[in-house]
Design an enzyme around this catalytic site. Structure first.
Site, PDB file in Angstrom:
ATOM      1  N   ASP A   1     -10.094   1.327   0.943  1.00 17.04           N
ATOM      2  CA  ASP A   1     -10.176   3.038   1.101  1.00 17.04           C
ATOM      3  C   ASP A   1     -11.555   3.477   0.878  1.00 17.04           C
ATOM      4  OD1 ASP A   1      -7.952   3.404   2.765  1.00 17.04           O
ATOM      5  OD2 ASP A   1      -6.681   3.279   0.749  1.00 17.04           O
TER       6      ASP A   1
ATOM      7  N   ARG B   1       0.934  -1.227  -0.064  1.00 16.54           N
ATOM      8  CA  ARG B   1       0.101  -0.028   0.150  1.00 16.54           C
ATOM      9  C   ARG B   1       0.735   1.468   0.009  1.00 16.54           C
ATOM     10  NH1 ARG B   1      -5.212   0.265   2.224  1.00 16.54           N
ATOM     11  NH2 ARG B   1      -4.865   1.979   3.461  1.00 16.54           N
TER      12      ARG B   1
ATOM     13  N   ARG C   1       9.946   5.685  -3.341  1.00 17.04           N
ATOM     14  CA  ARG C   1      10.285   6.363  -4.190  1.00 17.04           C
ATOM     15  C   ARG C   1      11.802   7.028  -4.208  1.00 17.04           C
ATOM     16  NH1 ARG C   1       5.975  10.013  -2.042  1.00 17.04           N
ATOM     17  NH2 ARG C   1       3.974   9.239  -3.188  1.00 17.04           N
TER      18      ARG C   1
ATOM     19  N   TYR D   1      -9.751  -4.533   2.453  1.00 16.28           N
ATOM     20  CA  TYR D   1      -9.249  -3.350   3.034  1.00 16.28           C
ATOM     21  C   TYR D   1      -9.468  -2.443   2.290  1.00 16.28           C
ATOM     22  CZ  TYR D   1      -5.166  -1.609   5.524  1.00 16.28           C
ATOM     23  OH  TYR D   1      -4.178  -0.675   6.429  1.00 16.28           O
TER      24      TYR D   1
ATOM     25  N   ARG E   1       0.072   5.095  16.440  1.00 13.85           N
ATOM     26  CA  ARG E   1       0.076   6.691  15.789  1.00 13.85           C
ATOM     27  C   ARG E   1      -0.477   7.705  16.753  1.00 13.85           C
ATOM     28  NH1 ARG E   1      -2.602   5.092  10.079  1.00 13.85           N
ATOM     29  NH2 ARG E   1      -4.424   4.199  11.060  1.00 13.85           N
TER      30      ARG E   1
ATOM     31  N   ARG F   1      -9.382  -6.562  13.298  1.00 10.83           N
ATOM     32  CA  ARG F   1      -8.664  -5.829  14.110  1.00 10.83           C
ATOM     33  C   ARG F   1      -9.707  -4.597  14.675  1.00 10.83           C
ATOM     34  NH1 ARG F   1      -5.058  -7.633  16.762  1.00 10.83           N
ATOM     35  NH2 ARG F   1      -4.010  -5.630  17.061  1.00 10.83           N
TER      36      ARG F   1
ATOM     37  N   GLU G   1      -3.644   6.416  18.895  1.00 10.55           N
ATOM     38  CA  GLU G   1      -4.418   5.310  18.363  1.00 10.55           C
ATOM     39  C   GLU G   1      -3.595   3.852  18.825  1.00 10.55           C
ATOM     40  OE1 GLU G   1      -5.625   5.832  14.234  1.00 10.55           O
ATOM     41  OE2 GLU G   1      -5.113   3.582  13.934  1.00 10.55           O
TER      42      GLU G   1
HETATM   43  P1  FAD Z   1     -18.397   1.689   7.859  1.00 15.38           P
HETATM   44  O1  FAD Z   1     -17.962   3.132   7.572  1.00 15.38           O
HETATM   45  O2  FAD Z   1     -17.562   0.598   8.694  1.00 15.38           O
HETATM   46  O3  FAD Z   1     -19.742   1.639   7.862  1.00 15.38           O
HETATM   47  C1  FAD Z   1     -20.725   0.565   8.260  1.00 15.38           C
HETATM   48  C2  FAD Z   1     -21.802   1.098   8.921  1.00 15.38           C
HETATM   49  O4  FAD Z   1     -22.658  -0.211   9.232  1.00 15.38           O
HETATM   50  C3  FAD Z   1     -21.275   1.446  10.357  1.00 15.38           C
HETATM   51  O5  FAD Z   1     -21.651   2.790  10.680  1.00 15.38           O
HETATM   52  C4  FAD Z   1     -21.904   0.421  11.337  1.00 15.38           C
HETATM   53  O6  FAD Z   1     -22.027   1.050  12.743  1.00 15.38           O
HETATM   54  C5  FAD Z   1     -23.123   0.115  10.704  1.00 15.38           C
HETATM   55  N1  FAD Z   1     -23.356  -1.477  11.086  1.00 15.38           N
HETATM   56  C6  FAD Z   1     -22.783  -2.580  10.978  1.00 15.38           C
HETATM   57  N2  FAD Z   1     -23.365  -3.394  11.617  1.00 15.38           N
HETATM   58  C7  FAD Z   1     -24.809  -2.901  11.845  1.00 15.38           C
HETATM   59  C8  FAD Z   1     -25.871  -3.585  12.274  1.00 15.38           C
HETATM   60  N3  FAD Z   1     -26.050  -4.851  12.545  1.00 15.38           N
HETATM   61  N4  FAD Z   1     -27.078  -2.641  12.264  1.00 15.38           N
HETATM   62  C9  FAD Z   1     -27.083  -1.469  11.901  1.00 15.38           C
HETATM   63  N5  FAD Z   1     -26.056  -0.896  11.393  1.00 15.38           N
HETATM   64  C10 FAD Z   1     -24.806  -1.613  11.428  1.00 15.38           C
HETATM   65  N6  FAD Z   1      -9.810   5.505   3.906  1.00 15.38           N
HETATM   66  C11 FAD Z   1      -9.312   6.121   2.933  1.00 15.38           C
HETATM   67  O7  FAD Z   1      -9.646   6.387   1.923  1.00 15.38           O
HETATM   68  N7  FAD Z   1      -8.237   7.138   3.502  1.00 15.38           N
HETATM   69  C12 FAD Z   1      -7.814   7.144   4.796  1.00 15.38           C
HETATM   70  O8  FAD Z   1      -6.981   7.891   5.242  1.00 15.38           O
HETATM   71  C13 FAD Z   1      -8.355   5.991   5.808  1.00 15.38           C
HETATM   72  N8  FAD Z   1      -8.108   6.062   6.906  1.00 15.38           N
HETATM   73  C14 FAD Z   1      -8.606   5.132   7.828  1.00 15.38           C
HETATM   74  C15 FAD Z   1      -8.239   4.971   9.278  1.00 15.38           C
HETATM   75  C16 FAD Z   1      -8.694   4.094   9.834  1.00 15.38           C
HETATM   76  C17 FAD Z   1      -8.228   4.045  11.366  1.00 15.38           C
HETATM   77  C18 FAD Z   1      -9.760   3.182   9.350  1.00 15.38           C
HETATM   78  C19 FAD Z   1     -10.443   2.165  10.395  1.00 15.38           C
HETATM   79  C20 FAD Z   1     -10.365   3.225   8.145  1.00 15.38           C
HETATM   80  C21 FAD Z   1      -9.491   4.207   7.213  1.00 15.38           C
HETATM   81  N9  FAD Z   1      -9.944   4.333   5.899  1.00 15.38           N
HETATM   82  C22 FAD Z   1      -9.565   5.267   5.032  1.00 15.38           C
HETATM   83  C23 FAD Z   1     -11.135   3.243   5.255  1.00 15.38           C
HETATM   84  C24 FAD Z   1     -12.520   3.869   5.499  1.00 15.38           C
HETATM   85  O9  FAD Z   1     -12.658   4.287   6.783  1.00 15.38           O
HETATM   86  C25 FAD Z   1     -13.298   2.955   4.632  1.00 15.38           C
HETATM   87  O10 FAD Z   1     -13.155   2.687   3.550  1.00 15.38           O
HETATM   88  C26 FAD Z   1     -14.908   3.492   5.042  1.00 15.38           C
HETATM   89  O11 FAD Z   1     -15.203   4.127   5.955  1.00 15.38           O
HETATM   90  C27 FAD Z   1     -15.940   2.235   4.785  1.00 15.38           C
HETATM   91  O12 FAD Z   1     -17.109   2.405   4.532  1.00 15.38           O
HETATM   92  P2  FAD Z   1     -18.354   1.351   4.785  1.00 15.38           P
HETATM   93  O13 FAD Z   1     -19.640   2.002   4.540  1.00 15.38           O
HETATM   94  O14 FAD Z   1     -18.024   0.279   4.006  1.00 15.38           O
HETATM   95  O15 FAD Z   1     -18.068   0.869   6.180  1.00 15.38           O
HETATM   96  N1  UDP Z   2       3.468   0.484   8.070  1.00  9.48           N
HETATM   97  C1  UDP Z   2       4.807   0.408   8.682  1.00  9.48           C
HETATM   98  N2  UDP Z   2       5.194   1.485   9.300  1.00  9.48           N
HETATM   99  C2  UDP Z   2       4.664   2.698   8.987  1.00  9.48           C
HETATM  100  C3  UDP Z   2       3.454   2.945   8.403  1.00  9.48           C
HETATM  101  C4  UDP Z   2       2.831   1.881   7.689  1.00  9.48           C
HETATM  102  O1  UDP Z   2       5.204  -0.575   8.731  1.00  9.48           O
HETATM  103  O2  UDP Z   2       5.087   3.784   9.608  1.00  9.48           O
HETATM  104  C5  UDP Z   2       2.893  -0.533   7.424  1.00  9.48           C
HETATM  105  C6  UDP Z   2       1.929  -1.256   8.370  1.00  9.48           C
HETATM  106  O3  UDP Z   2       2.063  -2.854   8.125  1.00  9.48           O
HETATM  107  C7  UDP Z   2       0.563  -0.968   8.031  1.00  9.48           C
HETATM  108  C8  UDP Z   2       0.712  -0.939   6.424  1.00  9.48           C
HETATM  109  O4  UDP Z   2       1.895  -0.284   6.340  1.00  9.48           O
HETATM  110  O5  UDP Z   2      -0.605  -1.801   8.288  1.00  9.48           O
HETATM  111  C9  UDP Z   2      -0.077   0.128   5.828  1.00  9.48           C
HETATM  112  O6  UDP Z   2       0.027   1.257   6.121  1.00  9.48           O
HETATM  113  P1  UDP Z   2      -1.260   2.482   6.085  1.00  9.48           P
HETATM  114  O7  UDP Z   2      -0.731   3.743   6.570  1.00  9.48           O
HETATM  115  O8  UDP Z   2      -1.839   2.332   4.731  1.00  9.48           O
HETATM  116  O9  UDP Z   2      -2.443   1.723   7.031  1.00  9.48           O
HETATM  117  P2  UDP Z   2      -3.813   2.323   7.586  1.00  9.48           P
HETATM  118  O10 UDP Z   2      -3.642   3.970   7.550  1.00  9.48           O
HETATM  119  O11 UDP Z   2      -4.697   1.522   6.831  1.00  9.48           O
HETATM  120  O12 UDP Z   2      -3.751   2.019   9.054  1.00  9.48           O
END
Ligand code: FAD
Ligand code: UDP
Length: 370
Positions: A353, A173, A177, A351, A283, A252, A303
């Site tokens: 985004d 991911r 560079r 996984y 982080r 997770r 986090e």
């Molecule tokens: P969700 O946002 O999980 O929505 C699903 C919803 O369904 C939830 O609100 C949940 O409560 C609800 N639900 C589940 N079960 C039930 C039930 N039984 N009844 C009623 N409701 C229910 N993406 C990026 O592009 N850039 C980023 O920088 C980025 N950073 C991230 C950092 C973290 C820590 C995490 C966890 C994710 C990150 N993502 C990022 C990914 C992004 O969060 C997801 O791609 C996106 O939010 C997924 O949308 P979704 O609708 O699939 O799921």
């Molecule tokens: N990663 C790492 N060191 C860092 C940042 C990321 O080893 O400082 C690795 C780690 O395995 C992580 C993966 O790269 O799970 C993807 O990182 P990303 O920032 O895309 O993760 P997310 O924002 O989805 O948690």
């Protein structure tokens, strides 16, 4: 059978909201239920002290797909934020993703050729082996020093298992560079919505054909819902939908510790990764820097990565062979469930985004409604 609505959407996250919005535009009547007490799923942001707090972790929108970028820009204006996290390894600061700034700080190399030579030399421990796990993939991409200082412990904290037991794609991911470019992403478009993410989902759901109820869990009334809606879009956990009948998929979870500090600037960057094994969190996010905030106070979130158990929020699917295999078996079951469409990070156990979730939802709704 409920004749008032064409669709029940379970989950008011990005997938559910895009599907609901598009279906409503096509004249369909949509009911959305969400078990949390707010909409927007994991992209939910909330204003505190004039700062947009990313309640479920840092979210940076990035895509190279112009259609998706234009699509999301209908619902918010984006700022010029470019993600450039830094890694803190025992007090030493390194630029991410792995680029000439990282290589210079670590090895003193100045030119791309010198960096390349160093990586080649360190990668030789693999004896030309094709990488089969995250450890081998990381060493093959950036060598052993970076693997040891910036990848190994961070990854093992994040996923709580050895890098030798994790799939290689997770580390792919991240860009590598041979330029002095600290942009974490390679995508053409990137930014943070001015005023936060929640407004995007709010606007998607603001349609006369859509009714939203929060604080409602599908599983409290699963049988009734299945019997009374012609079609259901389910964006929760696919294994939970089937009552774990084939076994549990692994996820997770995360714990977010958020603090307001009486200072203007805590860490000088939106995201600082702690890549040593001793620091218990992965982080620290300083939210104001996503919007170049100048408030007198600041808000930070540590986090912590956690093992998921029933009842916890499942933030990440663990896409190793065992789980992908089990997911495939659930997918076969899902295909037999004619009136239910599974979608999103949990429904597809992928996984994803944000841009990928929007693309998947648009594809699903187009397949469904043309
Ligand atoms: P969700 O946002 O999980 O929505 C699903 C919803 O369904 C939830 O609100 C949940 O409560 C609800 N639900 C589940 N079960 C039930 C039930 N039984 N009844 C009623 N409701 C229910 N993406 C990026 O592009 N850039 C980023 O920088 C980025 N950073 C991230 C950092 C973290 C820590 C995490 C966890 C994710 C990150 N993502 C990022 C990914 C992004 O969060 C997801 O791609 C996106 O939010 C997924 O949308 P979704 O609708 O699939 O799921
Ligand atoms: N990663 C790492 N060191 C860092 C940042 C990321 O080893 O400082 C690795 C780690 O395995 C992580 C993966 O790269 O799970 C993807 O990182 P990303 O920032 O895309 O993760 P997310 O924002 O989805 O948690």
């Amino acid at each position: 059978m409920n004749t008032e609505f064409d669709y029940l959407i379970v989950g008011a996250g990005l997938f559910g909201a895009v599907f609901a919005h598009e279906a409503a535009l096509k004249g369909k009547k949509v009911k959305v239920i969400e078990k949390r007490n707010h909409i927007a799923g994991n992209i939910y942001t909330k204003e505190v002290e004039g700062i947009q707090v990313h309640e479920y972790g840092a979210h940076i929108f990035h895509t190279s797909d112009k259609e998706i970028w234009d699509y999301v820009n209908q619902f918010a204006e984006f700022n010029r934020y470019t993600n450039s996290p830094v890694a803190n390894y025992k007090g030493e600061i390194y630029n991410l993703p792995f680029n000439m700034n990282t290589f210079n700080k670590l090895w003193g190399v100045v030119t791309p050729a010198e960096a390349q030579a160093k990586i080649e030399e360190q990668r030789s421990v693999l004896n030309g082996k094709i990488p089969e796990n995250l450890e081998e993939q990381a060493i093959s991409l950036v060598g052993t020093d970076i693997y040891e200082k910036l990848i190994k412990s961070y990854t093992e904290k994040q996923w709580e298992r050895p890098c030798t037991e994790l799939p290689a794609f997770i580390i792919r991911r991240l860009p590598v560079r041979l330029t002095y470019d600290n942009n974490y992403f390679n995508d053409t478009y990137q930014g943070i919505p001015i005023g936060g993410y929640t407004q995007i989902v709010e606007k998607m759901l603001a349609h006369e054909n859509i009714e939203v109820e929060t604080g409602v869990d599908f599983f409290a009334n699963k049988k009734d819902y299945l019997a009374s809606y012609p079609k259901i879009v389910f964006t929760g956990m696919i294994d939970e939908f089937f009552d774990y009948e084939l076994g549990e998929l692994e996820y997770r979870s995360l714990r977010f510790d958020t603090e307001t500090l009486e200072m203007e600037n805590y860490q000088g960057n939106a995201v600082v990764n702690y890549t040593d094994s001793e620091t218990p969190y992965t982080r620290i996010i300083e939210h104001k820097h996503f919007e170049f905030g100048t408030q007198a106070k600041t808000i930070i979130t540590r986090e912590h990565s956690q093992t998921w158990k029933k009842g916890d929020e499942p933030y990440y699917p663990v896409n190793n062979d065992r789980n992908n295999h089990l997911y495939k078996a659930y997918k076969d079951l899902a295909e037999k469930q004619a009136n239910v469409i599974f979608g999103g990070r949990l429904g597809h156990y992928r996984y994803y985004d944000m841009h990928q979730v929007i693309a998947a939802a648009l594809q699903t709704v187009r397949r469904e409604l043309g």
